[in-house]
Design a protein around this motif. Structure first.
Motif, short mmCIF file in Angstrom:
data_model
loop_
_atom_site.label_atom_id
_atom_site.label_comp_id
_atom_site.label_asym_id
_atom_site.label_seq_id
_atom_site.Cartn_x
_atom_site.Cartn_y
_atom_site.Cartn_z
N LEU A 170 0.85 -1.18 0.00
CA LEU A 170 0.00 0.00 0.00
C LEU A 170 0.89 1.24 0.00
O LEU A 170 2.05 1.18 0.42
CB LEU A 170 -0.89 0.02 1.25
N PRO A 171 0.40 2.38 -0.47
CA PRO A 171 1.22 3.59 -0.38
C PRO A 171 1.63 3.87 1.05
O PRO A 171 0.87 3.65 2.00
CB PRO A 171 0.27 4.68 -0.91
N ALA A 172 2.87 4.31 1.23
CA ALA A 172 3.31 4.72 2.56
C ALA A 172 2.46 5.89 3.04
O ALA A 172 1.92 6.66 2.24
CB ALA A 172 4.78 5.13 2.51
N LEU A 173 2.34 6.01 4.34
CA LEU A 173 1.62 7.16 4.87
C LEU A 173 2.33 8.43 4.40
O LEU A 173 3.55 8.56 4.54
CB LEU A 173 1.61 7.11 6.40
N GLY A 174 1.59 9.35 3.83
CA GLY A 174 2.17 10.58 3.33
C GLY A 174 2.70 10.50 1.92
O GLY A 174 3.13 11.51 1.36
N GLU A 175 2.67 9.31 1.31
CA GLU A 175 3.23 9.15 -0.04
C GLU A 175 2.45 9.97 -1.06
O GLU A 175 3.04 10.65 -1.91
CB GLU A 175 3.23 7.67 -0.44
N LYS A 176 1.14 9.92 -0.98
CA LYS A 176 0.34 10.68 -1.94
C LYS A 176 0.50 12.18 -1.74
O LYS A 176 0.56 12.96 -2.70
CB LYS A 176 -1.13 10.27 -1.84
N ALA A 177 0.62 12.61 -0.48
CA ALA A 177 0.77 14.03 -0.19
C ALA A 177 2.12 14.56 -0.67
O ALA A 177 2.27 15.75 -0.94
CB ALA A 177 0.62 14.28 1.31
N ALA A 178 3.10 13.67 -0.78
CA ALA A 178 4.45 14.08 -1.21
C ALA A 178 4.67 13.82 -2.70
O ALA A 178 5.81 13.79 -3.17
CB ALA A 178 5.49 13.32 -0.39
N ALA A 179 3.58 13.66 -3.45
CA ALA A 179 3.68 13.25 -4.86
C ALA A 179 4.53 14.19 -5.69
O ALA A 179 5.17 13.77 -6.67
CB ALA A 179 2.29 13.12 -5.46
N ASP A 180 4.58 15.47 -5.32
CA ASP A 180 5.36 16.44 -6.11
C ASP A 180 6.85 16.20 -6.02
O ASP A 180 7.62 16.70 -6.85
CB ASP A 180 5.04 17.87 -5.68
N ARG A 181 7.30 15.43 -5.01
CA ARG A 181 8.73 15.16 -4.84
C ARG A 181 9.07 13.71 -5.14
O ARG A 181 10.20 13.29 -4.90
CB ARG A 181 9.17 15.50 -3.40
N LEU A 182 8.10 12.95 -5.61
CA LEU A 182 8.32 11.53 -5.91
C LEU A 182 8.25 11.29 -7.41
O LEU A 182 7.49 11.95 -8.12
CB LEU A 182 7.27 10.65 -5.21
N ALA A 183 9.03 10.33 -7.88
CA ALA A 183 8.97 9.86 -9.26
C ALA A 183 8.94 8.34 -9.24
O ALA A 183 9.53 7.72 -8.35
CB ALA A 183 10.17 10.36 -10.06
N TYR A 184 8.25 7.76 -10.21
CA TYR A 184 8.12 6.31 -10.27
C TYR A 184 8.74 5.75 -11.54
O TYR A 184 8.43 4.65 -11.96
CB TYR A 184 6.64 5.92 -10.17
N ARG A 185 9.62 6.52 -12.15
CA ARG A 185 10.32 6.13 -13.38
C ARG A 185 11.78 6.51 -13.25
O ARG A 185 12.15 7.39 -12.47
CB ARG A 185 9.72 6.87 -14.59
#
Length: 458
Positions: A170-185
């Motif tokens: 499952l997404p880590a807690l806060g993962e969706k809120a930090a989406a602007d600093r995350l990349a999945y590629r």
């Protein structure tokens, strides 16, 4: 609709990527009518998104022989078989020309939203097997369409559904809120804007496969370059580091794949990346403009500027809900294929060539091929998808002998590090007959020979 009428319908292929276009080429070669539906605006849309990444397979290993035969009358010339294409090369020099040859058999901007049996939801048994498949399609211009098909080959891949950073799946807690600093590629550091995002920054890379190796190597190159001073990677591994962590090295039968792991190792050895082991991400917290990763055991890492999540992919099965699929409850791969690719059982990365027998479902006439067939399992090769397509199309054409004949031997990784996705303490049970990486090996028949091939690094 009767069976005879159903046989006049096209075979519907979902996805105009490498496996989907290969399936279409085999259908044409067999005198069957394919209809390829691609949700993206161009053939190879998913591959185009990682156009900057170089494959670890050569040109000789990423084109399908039957597709080559279809291309030959156009004057197409196969690139040097010993060179390594990028994703962009693969599209422009092979996938795009192949889609062009197939012409109106490939429809772009056509996203499949549902597949079922005509007039039968998944509950109904009566007369089910004689009904054609009904496929619902959403077009880019907003139109909806219903298409009937005699069989369905789902080659839509898994690119659109990357796995999250959270170790629980499952997404880590806060993962969706930090989406602007995350990349999945894997980032394209040749792009000036992307380079600026990572240059001189501290970046966490979560993952342990080829994509993570590529990202670590790219960040290390950036750190060595002018203007990249201060670039640092923090490599997050859920397991410890062992002899198999960096792949097969010089023992890998795909040399570029082995070299990729060694390049990642060099990034760590040279200090451009710090490895954090046994870290299973539970939360991603904000610390001003930076992020803090928190593990399930409470460990907190020093703040990072960016996070690259490369924890694998998973299949989108939502549009197949009305079909009776036989999927493994762990990998979401066909039940007969799952034991061959399950990383809980082995870590060799060497998969026995397989075809229609391993890819069939209780719902006759539907097949998952290519990356989609692997569910959540890693280490897929283009050659695997081409062999799957050949076998499945032969079965649809009624040539069972050809469908069940293995026509491929896959290269081995040189890695055979034992079973399991978690580190286990060494004990007698684990080292004496329990946790070996190889299931009983069926005979692998190389094209043109009857000699059995070795498997799993043996």
């Amino acid at each position: 609709m009767n069976v005879t009428a159903t046989d006049q319908l096209p075979v519907l292929v979902i996805g105009a990527g490498p496996a989907g276009l290969a399936a279409a080429a085999h259908l044409v070669d067999r005198g069957l009518e394919p209809l390829v539906l691609e949700g993206g605006p161009q053939a190879g849309a998913a591959v185009r998104e990682w156009a900057h990444v170089r494959l670890f397979s050569t040109w000789g290993e990423v084109t399908d022989p039957t597709a080559e035969k279809l291309l030959a009358p156009t004057g197409w010339v196969k690139p040097d078989t010993k060179t390594y294409p990028t994703g962009g090369d693969w599209v422009e020099k092979y996938l795009h020309p192949l889609a062009e040859v197939l012409g109106d058999k490939v429809r772009l901007g056509a996203r499949v939203t549902g597949v079922s049996r005509a007039g039968r939801d998944r509950i109904v048994d009566a007369d089910r097997e004689t009904q054609p498949f009904v496929v619902h399609v959403a077009h880019a211009d907003g139109r909806e369409e219903r298409i009937l098909a005699r069989a369905v080959i789902d080659a839509s891949g898994t690119w659109s559904t990357p796995s999250p950073a959270g170790a629980s799946g499952l997404p880590a807690l806060g993962e969706k809120a930090a989406a602007d600093r995350l990349a999945y590629r894997v980032p394209d550091l040749k792009d000036p804007a992307v380079r600026t995002r990572y240059a001189g920054r501290r970046t966490a890379v979560i993952g342990s496969g080829a994509s993570a190796f590529t990202a670590l190597a790219s960040l290390a190159d950036l750190a060595r370059s002018e203007g990249g001073e201060g670039t640092k990677a923090v490599w997050i591994l859920r397991r410890g580091i062992s002899g198999s962590t960096f792949g097969g090295g010089t023992a890998d039968q795909l040399p570029a794949r082995g070299a990729l792991g060694l390049t990642a190792k060099a990034a760590v050895d040279e200090g451009h990346a710090d490895a954090v082991t046994g870290f299973r991400t539970d939360a991603i917290e904000r610390d001003g403009e930076r992020l803090v990763l928190v593990a399930e055991d409470g460990r907190r890492l020093d703040p990072v500027d960016e996070v690259i999540v490369l924890t694998g992919y998973r299949p989108d099965l939502t549009f197949l809900d009305e079909l009776r699929l036989g999927l493994d409850d762990r990998l979401q791969a066909p039940v007969a294929l799952a034991p061959l690719i399950d990383p809980n059982q082995h870590s060799c990365g060497t998969v026995y060539p397989h075809g229609v027998n391993e890819l069939s479902h209780p719902e006759e006439g539907v097949y998952l091929v290519g990356m989609k067939s692997y569910g959540r399992a890693p280490t897929f090769l283009a050659l695997t998808g081409y062999e799957q397509a050949r076998s499945v199309v032969a079965a649809i054409a009624g040539d069972r002998e050809s469908a069940e004949r293995v026509e491929l031997v896959l290269p081995e990784t040189g890695v055979c590090g034992g079973a399991g996705l978690f580190d286990q303490p060494q004990d007698d049970e684990a080292t004496d007959g329990g946790g070996g990486c190889c299931a009983p090996a069926p005979a692998l028949i190389q094209l043109g020979t009857t000699s059995p091939a070795s498997s799993c690094g043996s």
